[in-house]
Enzyme design. Structure first.
Site, short mmCIF file in Angstrom:
data_model
loop_
_atom_site.label_atom_id
_atom_site.label_comp_id
_atom_site.label_asym_id
_atom_site.label_seq_id
_atom_site.Cartn_x
_atom_site.Cartn_y
_atom_site.Cartn_z
N LYS A 13 0.84 -1.24 0.00
CA LYS A 13 0.10 0.12 0.11
C LYS A 13 0.77 1.21 0.01
O LYS A 13 0.71 2.25 -1.05
CB LYS A 13 -0.92 0.16 1.04
CG LYS A 13 -1.71 -1.14 1.36
CD LYS A 13 -2.75 -1.09 2.70
CE LYS A 13 -2.00 -1.24 4.01
NZ LYS A 13 -1.14 -2.55 4.25
N ARG A 88 -10.07 0.24 8.63
CA ARG A 88 -9.63 -1.14 9.03
C ARG A 88 -10.60 -2.02 9.90
O ARG A 88 -10.26 -3.06 10.39
CB ARG A 88 -8.33 -1.38 9.23
CG ARG A 88 -7.67 -0.50 9.84
CD ARG A 88 -6.16 -0.55 9.81
NE ARG A 88 -5.14 -1.32 10.08
CZ ARG A 88 -3.88 -1.15 9.56
NH1 ARG A 88 -3.61 -0.16 8.66
NH2 ARG A 88 -2.92 -1.59 9.98
N ARG A 127 12.10 -4.82 5.43
CA ARG A 127 11.89 -3.12 4.82
C ARG A 127 12.79 -2.09 5.75
O ARG A 127 12.96 -2.40 7.21
CB ARG A 127 10.54 -2.84 5.11
CG ARG A 127 9.93 -1.38 5.55
CD ARG A 127 8.34 -1.40 5.32
NE ARG A 127 7.63 -1.75 6.51
CZ ARG A 127 6.35 -1.63 6.40
NH1 ARG A 127 5.74 -1.34 5.37
NH2 ARG A 127 5.82 -2.41 7.39
N ARG A 160 11.15 0.05 11.44
CA ARG A 160 9.66 0.10 12.22
C ARG A 160 9.93 -0.80 13.35
O ARG A 160 10.05 -1.99 13.21
CB ARG A 160 8.41 -0.11 11.20
CG ARG A 160 7.99 1.12 10.67
CD ARG A 160 6.93 0.88 9.90
NE ARG A 160 5.83 -0.05 10.27
CZ ARG A 160 4.65 0.20 9.61
NH1 ARG A 160 4.55 0.46 8.32
NH2 ARG A 160 3.66 -0.62 10.13
N ARG A 171 -0.33 -8.43 13.81
CA ARG A 171 -0.82 -7.63 12.70
C ARG A 171 -1.78 -8.60 11.56
O ARG A 171 -2.89 -8.14 11.22
CB ARG A 171 0.35 -6.92 12.17
CG ARG A 171 0.95 -5.86 13.12
CD ARG A 171 2.33 -5.53 12.90
NE ARG A 171 2.25 -4.65 11.46
CZ ARG A 171 3.47 -4.52 10.75
NH1 ARG A 171 4.78 -5.01 11.00
NH2 ARG A 171 3.26 -3.81 9.60
P1 AP5 Z 1 4.79 -1.46 2.11
O1 AP5 Z 1 4.36 -0.74 0.58
O2 AP5 Z 1 5.60 -0.53 2.98
O3 AP5 Z 1 3.67 -2.35 2.79
P2 AP5 Z 1 2.23 -1.64 3.34
O4 AP5 Z 1 1.18 -2.38 2.52
O5 AP5 Z 1 2.23 -0.11 3.47
O6 AP5 Z 1 2.40 -2.38 4.59
P3 AP5 Z 1 2.30 -1.78 6.23
O7 AP5 Z 1 3.17 -2.70 7.01
O8 AP5 Z 1 2.72 -0.23 6.33
O9 AP5 Z 1 0.94 -1.85 6.66
P4 AP5 Z 1 0.25 -2.19 7.94
O10 AP5 Z 1 -1.28 -1.78 7.76
O11 AP5 Z 1 0.60 -3.04 8.96
O12 AP5 Z 1 0.93 -0.84 8.98
P5 AP5 Z 1 0.43 0.61 9.14
O13 AP5 Z 1 1.37 1.72 9.03
O14 AP5 Z 1 -0.79 1.05 8.33
O15 AP5 Z 1 5.93 -2.64 1.54
C1 AP5 Z 1 6.37 -3.55 2.41
C2 AP5 Z 1 7.72 -3.84 2.11
O16 AP5 Z 1 7.86 -4.78 0.98
C3 AP5 Z 1 8.69 -2.77 1.82
O17 AP5 Z 1 10.07 -2.73 2.10
C4 AP5 Z 1 8.55 -2.84 0.15
O18 AP5 Z 1 9.77 -2.16 -0.36
C5 AP5 Z 1 8.40 -4.06 -0.25
N1 AP5 Z 1 7.50 -4.19 -1.32
C6 AP5 Z 1 6.49 -3.55 -1.61
N2 AP5 Z 1 5.86 -3.94 -2.73
C7 AP5 Z 1 6.47 -5.05 -3.15
C8 AP5 Z 1 6.23 -5.76 -4.33
N3 AP5 Z 1 5.37 -5.88 -4.98
N4 AP5 Z 1 7.28 -6.72 -4.62
C9 AP5 Z 1 8.20 -7.10 -3.49
N5 AP5 Z 1 8.38 -6.28 -2.69
C10 AP5 Z 1 7.70 -5.13 -2.35
O19 AP5 Z 1 -0.01 0.62 10.67
C11 AP5 Z 1 0.54 0.44 11.48
C12 AP5 Z 1 -0.31 0.18 13.06
O20 AP5 Z 1 -0.87 1.44 13.27
C13 AP5 Z 1 -1.39 -0.83 13.07
O21 AP5 Z 1 -0.62 -2.11 13.49
C14 AP5 Z 1 -2.03 -0.35 14.25
O22 AP5 Z 1 -1.63 -0.26 15.49
C15 AP5 Z 1 -2.25 1.24 13.63
N6 AP5 Z 1 -3.21 1.74 12.75
C16 AP5 Z 1 -3.09 2.28 11.46
N7 AP5 Z 1 -3.98 2.57 10.88
C17 AP5 Z 1 -4.96 2.08 12.07
C18 AP5 Z 1 -6.51 2.08 11.73
N8 AP5 Z 1 -7.23 2.42 10.59
N9 AP5 Z 1 -7.32 1.66 13.08
C19 AP5 Z 1 -6.56 1.16 13.96
N10 AP5 Z 1 -5.23 0.97 14.17
C20 AP5 Z 1 -4.65 1.75 13.03
ZN ZN Z 2 2.27 1.50 5.07
#
Ligand code: AP5
Ligand code: ZN
Length: 213
Positions: A13, A88, A127, A160, A171
């Site tokens: 994402k 989410r 990452r 992270r 997660r």
């Molecule tokens: P990347 O694009 O960074 O992944 P992402 O989908 O953004 O995954 P996240 O880990 O950021 O999602 P998340 O939902 O767990 O975390 P968030 O910050 O939202 O890609 C990952 C890696 O793979 C990178 O190294 C990239 O280079 C590589 N990559 C990407 N695409 C690739 C491909 N096609 N092929 C190969 N490699 C690839 O949330 C964190 C925390 O915040 C949650 O756990 C929660 O506690 C809180 N939180 C956030 N939003 C909410 C909400 N709405 N409600 C409640 N709690 C929330």
């Molecule tokens: Zn992300």
């Protein structure tokens, strides 16, 4: 356009968001990035959210809905936006619908980053991010020009705190239990486009562009 990106941790994402943003001139609202900034700045919100995030669980609906409600008022978000990591839970989705209907707008498309869980551990543990911008790299799949350094600013990269194999398990559990029902919620409205998120980044970008054109 008004878009939602949904997918498990590491599904891409945050990697696709800047490209979509540049191409369709939208604002990128990532609740995870906003919460991490609040934690780093030790704001009251950050202090409340930190432990829950470190455990890999979802913070309360009220907290994130408040954050999004505030962020969506920015002038740059009036014509369109990408929501990355929100909603989410079904409650968050319902609250979002209410917010948008008050403004007389609605969601155009939900991009579902569909991918098998087994691929995600390698992506997550390799990452590296530039904290200030949210840009993410991978030591194998998307390495920076200089190891440990952000391509754009020259500043150091970091990992992270929740990017361990152990926390990833919680997660993923949260994703399957609380977020998959959100995909169902939008499917019923006919808004979901499924992407093959296991493909290389450029191929995923091409799918996104095809879906949005
Ligand atoms: P990347 O694009 O960074 O992944 P992402 O989908 O953004 O995954 P996240 O880990 O950021 O999602 P998340 O939902 O767990 O975390 P968030 O910050 O939202 O890609 C990952 C890696 O793979 C990178 O190294 C990239 O280079 C590589 N990559 C990407 N695409 C690739 C491909 N096609 N092929 C190969 N490699 C690839 O949330 C964190 C925390 O915040 C949650 O756990 C929660 O506690 C809180 N939180 C956030 N939003 C909410 C909400 N709405 N409600 C409640 N709690 C929330
Ligand atoms: Zn992300």
């Amino acid at each position: 356009k008004r878009l939602i990106l949904i997918g498990p941790p590491g599904s891409g994402k945050g990697t696709q968001s800047p490209i979509i943003k540049d191409e369709f001139c939208l604002c990128h609202l990532a609740t995870g990035d906003m919460l991490r900034a609040a934690v780093a700045a030790k704001t009251p919100l950050g202090i409340k959210a930190k432990e829950t995030m470190d455990r890999g669980e979802l913070v309360s609906d009220d907290l994130v809905v408040g954050v999004i409600d505030e962020a969506m008022k920015k002038p740059s978000c009036q014509k369109g936006f990408i929501l990355d990591g929100f909603p989410r839970t079904v409650v968050q989705a319902q609250k979002l619908d209410e917010m948008l209907s008050k403004q007389g707008t609605k969601i155009d498309k939900v991009l579902n980053f569909a991918i098998d869980d087994v691929i995600l551990e390698e992506r997550i543990t390799g990452r590296w991010i530039h904290a200030a911008s949210g840009r993410s790299y991978h030591n194998k799949f998307n390495p920076p020009k200089v190891l440990g350094i952000d391509d754009v600013t020259g500043e150091p990269l970091m990992q992270r705190k929740d990017d361990t194999a152990e926390v990833l398990k919680s997660r993923l559990e949260a994703f399957h239990r609380q977020t998959e029902p959100v995909i169902e919620y939008y499917s019923k409205k006919g808004l979901v486009a499924n992407l093959h998120a296991e493909k290389p980044p450029k191929e995923v970008t091409a799918e996104v562009q095809k879906t949005l054109s």
